[in-house]
Write an enzyme that holds these catalytic residues in place. Sequence first.
Site, mmCIF file in Angstrom:
data_model
loop_
_atom_site.group_PDB
_atom_site.id
_atom_site.type_symbol
_atom_site.label_atom_id
_atom_site.label_comp_id
_atom_site.label_asym_id
_atom_site.label_seq_id
_atom_site.Cartn_x
_atom_site.Cartn_y
_atom_site.Cartn_z
ATOM 1 N N HIS A 40 0.745 -1.192 -0.074
ATOM 2 C CA HIS A 40 0.083 0.154 -0.105
ATOM 3 C C HIS A 40 0.953 1.372 -0.054
ATOM 4 O O HIS A 40 0.462 2.386 0.363
ATOM 5 C CB HIS A 40 -1.027 0.068 0.970
ATOM 6 C CG HIS A 40 -2.036 -1.126 0.981
ATOM 7 N ND1 HIS A 40 -2.719 -1.594 1.894
ATOM 8 C CD2 HIS A 40 -2.444 -1.684 -0.070
ATOM 9 C CE1 HIS A 40 -3.812 -2.443 1.543
ATOM 10 N NE2 HIS A 40 -3.297 -2.682 0.246
ATOM 11 N N GLU A 77 -7.939 -10.571 18.147
ATOM 12 C CA GLU A 77 -9.087 -10.692 17.777
ATOM 13 C C GLU A 77 -9.310 -11.734 16.624
ATOM 14 O O GLU A 77 -8.286 -11.694 15.857
ATOM 15 C CB GLU A 77 -9.851 -9.452 17.267
ATOM 16 C CG GLU A 77 -9.498 -8.062 18.144
ATOM 17 C CD GLU A 77 -10.197 -8.077 19.431
ATOM 18 O OE1 GLU A 77 -11.408 -8.767 19.399
ATOM 19 O OE2 GLU A 77 -9.847 -7.596 20.369
ATOM 20 N N SER A 84 -6.661 -7.311 9.662
ATOM 21 C CA SER A 84 -8.255 -7.560 9.724
ATOM 22 C C SER A 84 -8.564 -8.419 8.454
ATOM 23 O O SER A 84 -9.760 -9.103 8.483
ATOM 24 C CB SER A 84 -9.103 -6.330 9.837
ATOM 25 O OG SER A 84 -8.949 -5.361 8.620
HETATM 26 C C1 BJW Z 1 -3.321 -6.767 16.362
HETATM 27 C C2 BJW Z 1 -2.793 -6.058 17.665
HETATM 28 C C3 BJW Z 1 -1.499 -6.333 18.054
HETATM 29 C C4 BJW Z 1 -4.558 -4.703 16.787
HETATM 30 N N1 BJW Z 1 -0.928 -7.824 17.447
HETATM 31 N N2 BJW Z 1 -2.651 -7.883 15.888
HETATM 32 C C5 BJW Z 1 -13.121 -7.211 -3.662
HETATM 33 C C6 BJW Z 1 -14.038 -7.385 -2.496
HETATM 34 C C7 BJW Z 1 -14.543 -6.269 -1.903
HETATM 35 C C8 BJW Z 1 -14.117 -4.689 -2.033
HETATM 36 C C9 BJW Z 1 -13.165 -4.721 -2.996
HETATM 37 C C10 BJW Z 1 -12.343 -5.791 -3.724
HETATM 38 N N3 BJW Z 1 -11.688 -5.401 -4.595
HETATM 39 C C11 BJW Z 1 -11.560 -4.327 -4.118
HETATM 40 C C12 BJW Z 1 -12.289 -3.812 -3.437
HETATM 41 C C13 BJW Z 1 -12.449 -2.223 -3.051
HETATM 42 C C14 BJW Z 1 -11.460 -1.776 -1.927
HETATM 43 C C15 BJW Z 1 -11.630 -2.902 -0.701
HETATM 44 O O1 BJW Z 1 -10.866 -3.686 -0.240
HETATM 45 N N4 BJW Z 1 -12.909 -2.130 0.047
HETATM 46 C C16 BJW Z 1 -12.896 -3.076 1.286
HETATM 47 C C17 BJW Z 1 -12.647 -2.378 2.707
HETATM 48 C C18 BJW Z 1 -14.501 -3.415 1.316
HETATM 49 N N5 BJW Z 1 -9.904 -2.080 -2.326
HETATM 50 C C19 BJW Z 1 -9.396 -0.868 -2.826
HETATM 51 O O2 BJW Z 1 -10.023 -0.004 -3.388
HETATM 52 C C20 BJW Z 1 -8.123 -1.448 -3.319
HETATM 53 N N6 BJW Z 1 -7.899 -1.080 -4.948
HETATM 54 C C21 BJW Z 1 -8.380 -1.809 -5.881
HETATM 55 O O3 BJW Z 1 -8.800 -2.926 -5.656
HETATM 56 O O4 BJW Z 1 -8.041 -1.285 -6.931
HETATM 57 C C22 BJW Z 1 -8.538 -1.817 -8.104
HETATM 58 C C23 BJW Z 1 -9.965 -1.059 -8.400
HETATM 59 C C24 BJW Z 1 -10.030 0.113 -8.626
HETATM 60 C C25 BJW Z 1 -11.411 0.515 -8.992
HETATM 61 C C26 BJW Z 1 -12.462 -0.224 -8.658
HETATM 62 C C27 BJW Z 1 -12.346 -1.414 -8.183
HETATM 63 C C28 BJW Z 1 -11.140 -2.050 -8.054
HETATM 64 C C29 BJW Z 1 -7.119 -0.420 -2.701
HETATM 65 C C30 BJW Z 1 -6.979 -0.596 -1.060
HETATM 66 C C31 BJW Z 1 -6.144 0.446 -0.564
HETATM 67 C C32 BJW Z 1 -6.299 0.361 0.860
HETATM 68 N N7 BJW Z 1 -5.613 1.472 1.453
HETATM 69 C C33 BJW Z 1 -5.633 1.703 3.118
HETATM 70 C C34 BJW Z 1 -5.450 3.062 3.257
HETATM 71 C C35 BJW Z 1 -4.247 3.835 2.636
HETATM 72 C C36 BJW Z 1 -4.477 5.174 2.967
HETATM 73 C C37 BJW Z 1 -3.955 5.687 4.336
HETATM 74 O O5 BJW Z 1 -3.390 4.864 5.066
HETATM 75 O O6 BJW Z 1 -3.977 6.979 4.587
HETATM 76 O O7 BJW Z 1 -4.796 0.717 3.599
HETATM 77 S S1 BJW Z 1 -7.185 1.199 3.638
HETATM 78 C C38 BJW Z 1 -6.355 0.679 5.107
HETATM 79 O O8 BJW Z 1 -6.715 -0.640 5.418
HETATM 80 C C39 BJW Z 1 -4.757 0.686 4.896
HETATM 81 C C40 BJW Z 1 -4.516 -0.580 5.430
HETATM 82 O O9 BJW Z 1 -3.132 -1.167 4.914
HETATM 83 C C41 BJW Z 1 -5.595 -1.503 4.987
HETATM 84 C C42 BJW Z 1 -5.727 -2.968 5.896
HETATM 85 O O10 BJW Z 1 -5.861 -2.644 7.080
HETATM 86 P P1 BJW Z 1 -5.235 -3.521 8.283
HETATM 87 O O11 BJW Z 1 -3.904 -3.391 8.140
HETATM 88 O O12 BJW Z 1 -5.871 -4.862 7.990
HETATM 89 O O13 BJW Z 1 -5.428 -2.852 9.599
HETATM 90 P P2 BJW Z 1 -6.915 -2.865 10.242
HETATM 91 O O14 BJW Z 1 -7.064 -1.858 11.276
HETATM 92 O O15 BJW Z 1 -8.141 -3.276 9.504
HETATM 93 O O16 BJW Z 1 -6.953 -4.246 11.224
HETATM 94 C C43 BJW Z 1 -5.961 -4.242 12.489
HETATM 95 C C44 BJW Z 1 -5.879 -5.730 12.996
HETATM 96 O O17 BJW Z 1 -4.800 -5.628 13.925
HETATM 97 C C45 BJW Z 1 -7.082 -5.996 13.574
HETATM 98 O O18 BJW Z 1 -7.375 -7.199 13.260
HETATM 99 C C46 BJW Z 1 -6.481 -6.086 15.181
HETATM 100 O O19 BJW Z 1 -7.423 -7.238 15.869
HETATM 101 C C47 BJW Z 1 -5.222 -6.292 15.174
HETATM 102 N N8 BJW Z 1 -4.332 -5.938 16.228
HETATM 103 N N9 BJW Z 1 -3.428 -4.906 17.866
HETATM 104 C C48 BJW Z 1 -1.485 -8.109 16.534
HETATM 105 N N10 BJW Z 1 -0.843 -6.139 19.237
#
Ligand code: BJW
Length: 233
Positions: free
Chosen positions: A114, A209, A183
Amino acid sequence: MDDKWKLKNFERVVFFTGAGISAESGVPTFRGKGGLWDQYKPEEYACQEAFDRDPQAVWEFHDKRREIVAGCKPNAAHHHIAAYEKEHPNTVVVTQNIDGFHQDAGTQNLYEMHGSLWHVRCDASGTKKENRDIPFPIEDRSPAGEVWRPDIVWFGDYLNEDTIQKARNAFHASDLVVIVGTSGVVWPAAGFPLEAQKRGATLIEINPEESDFSIYCDLCLRGPATQELPKLL
Ligand code: BJW
């Protein structure tokens, strides 16, 4: 824990990390209690449309995040992974994080799916550069005369094809994927461990979680990364 889960029993390990691995460093996660998306709507701060509408507001959001990350450092989980890679050069880290903590800890074989909080780019001129200024000097212009944007993959952005291909190859070649602190709701990133599993890889999750990966995992270690990761060593 049964000895069979230890990393020493595997040849090619991929660590797939998310915001949770940096939580113990003090960097907020995105979802759940206290998550960034509780306070900031992604459609206002994390998509190209928002940047086109109000680059100043989007940069202010990213300046705050730069400040937070700059005030934190990698934790024991990042360091354990880097030390393991040093001993086992086949190891690859694929992260969704933009904080740069894996590099800071010394990880070499790294794919940042990302993007990075510390790079900016201009799509019009196809240029990209490192920048660590806080606040970002928004008045600076790219060679095409555009406002630089954070080189981060926002919602609706395509992921970098080269990074994706290399990360995919690593997943396909792996016999173990350790999923730490994500997540698993964001695609296409979430699909890669599942592709590896279809090719025979074992999946281990470390997360206090349940996540969208939990039902697919062969082992779930329920606790914070700094506590659970050493159990695999
Ligand atoms: C612990 C802990 C400890 C706590 N130890 N663990 C297919 C199906 C559905 C939707 C889509 C799909 N394909 C595409 C999509 C749309 C979209 C998407 O995925 N949406 C879903 C949310 C529904 N995807 C996109 O838009 C992607 N692009 C794309 O597909 O392009 C092609 C396309 C273009 C046009 C139309 C269609 C397709 C791009 C996705 C980009 C995500 N970017 C972000 C933000 C960046 C901006 C920024 O930072 O400012 O990236 S979103 C955010 O989520 C960030 C992260 O990398 C990403 C993942 O989050 P992560 O890391 O999992 O964090 P959390 O907070 O969710 O979870 C934390 C976890 O840690 C929890 O489980 C806790 O329990 C745990 N935890 N303490 C271990 N101590």
